[in-house]
Design an enzyme around this catalytic site. Structure first.
Site, PDB file in Angstrom:
ATOM      1  N   HIS A 172       0.803  -1.225   0.000  1.00  0.00           N
ATOM      2  CA  HIS A 172       0.000   0.000   0.000  1.00  0.00           C
ATOM      3  C   HIS A 172       0.842   1.285   0.000  1.00  0.00           C
ATOM      4  CE1 HIS A 172       0.507  -0.085   4.471  1.00  0.00           C
ATOM      5  NE2 HIS A 172       0.438   1.236   4.321  1.00  0.00           N
TER       6      HIS A 172
ATOM      7  N   ASP B 270       0.206  -7.773   2.075  1.00  0.00           N
ATOM      8  CA  ASP B 270       0.565  -6.356   1.951  1.00  0.00           C
ATOM      9  C   ASP B 270       2.091  -6.224   1.894  1.00  0.00           C
ATOM     10  OD1 ASP B 270       0.490  -3.620   1.841  1.00  0.00           O
ATOM     11  OD2 ASP B 270      -0.091  -3.323   3.947  1.00  0.00           O
TER      12      ASP B 270
ATOM     13  N   SER C  87       4.639   2.616   7.766  1.00  0.00           N
ATOM     14  CA  SER C  87       4.305   1.519   6.864  1.00  0.00           C
ATOM     15  C   SER C  87       5.528   1.029   6.112  1.00  0.00           C
ATOM     16  CB  SER C  87       3.253   1.964   5.849  1.00  0.00           C
ATOM     17  OG  SER C  87       2.025   2.209   6.467  1.00  0.00           O
TER      18      SER C  87
END
Length: 257
Positions: free
Chosen positions: A66, A110, A208
């Protein structure tokens, strides 16, 4: 020399840790690391700093799917603003390899690999982090480390200037699903980790793609969470299962053909 080591013989209130152009992401209740003590840490840029990553090979960085259209990788960084010409390497991304089975609704897989335009030069401030053939699933209660340049305070809408790290505690998946998280479902390919029963700890916007380190080894990649360090809302990390390690290995191998 490859940094894959044994490869060769080898996150209802939950929100995805997408870093918008006006946001950053930092470790909650963390501390500044000793400069360049985590030489595998990568700062990833689109048009500005956006995510973290892990240098796993001289030509490859592992991060989260992402994180999106990453264009540039900075290595050997401690302070974003400082003049670090003697330690820093800036390399453009040649090609992105998002995990082909990523599902946005469930947040599974992810992960993304970034192939660099040229290999890094390993130095005291830039080093690869070796991956093993199999990574042990950390037991509930295990204390692990997270790191990144993300926000450390929900009221300060910018990334940390310096690299931060913090300790998070692994939460049993069944407990994470039943007590803390309703959607998406935490699967065997995810790890819940965050605050223990007393101390606040969490990843935040901008973290992230950074590492979850347990017992000194890379176990997972920061994916999503409620953030803000809520005791009952741990972060979620993509677990580097044997299947994921195989995808990493095969992707890198095919790219070199």
């Amino acid at each position: 020399m490859s940094c894959l080591g044994a490869f060769t013989g080898l996150l209802s209130c939950m929100v995805l840790l997408i870093v918008h152009s006006s946001d950053g992401s930092e470790i909650i209740n963390g501390k500044e690391v000793t400069p360049h003590s985590l030489p595998y840490m990568a700062l990833l840029l689109r048009t500005r700093p956006a995510c973290g990553g892990i240098l796993i090979h001289k030509s490859w960085v592992l991060t989260a799917f992402h994180c999106g259209q990453i264009k540039t990788v900075l290595l050997g960084v401690h302070s974003i603003k400082a003049n670090e010409d003697n330690s820093r390497q800036v390399i453009n991304v040649k090609k992105r390899f998002p995990h082909p089975q990523y599902v946005s609704a469930t947040k599974v897989n992810d992960l993304m690999l970034l192939k660099l335009e040229k290999p890094v030069k390993e130095t005291k401030t830039v080093k690869c982090l070796k991956l093993d053939d199999a990574i042990k699933d950390p037991a509930a209660g295990t204390s692990c480390m997270v790191a990144g340049w993300g926000q450390t305070n929900k009221d300060v809408k910018k990334m940390s200037d310096v690299l931060m790290s913090g300790e998070v505690t692994v939460v049993d998946r069944e407990k994470c699903n039943s007590d803390y998280n309703k959607h998406p479902v935490i699967t065997s390919s995810m790890i819940c980790a965050g605050s223990d029963k007393k101390n606040v700890a969490d990843v935040f916007y901008g973290d992230s793609g950074g590492p979850l380190m347990c017992s000194g080894g890379l176990v997972g990649v920061t994916s999503f969470g409620s953030m803000f360090g809520r005791i009952k809302k741990p972060g979620v990390f993509s677990y580097l299962t044997v299947k994921q390690l195989s995808w990493i290995k095969e992707t890198m191998k095919k790219s070199d053909i």
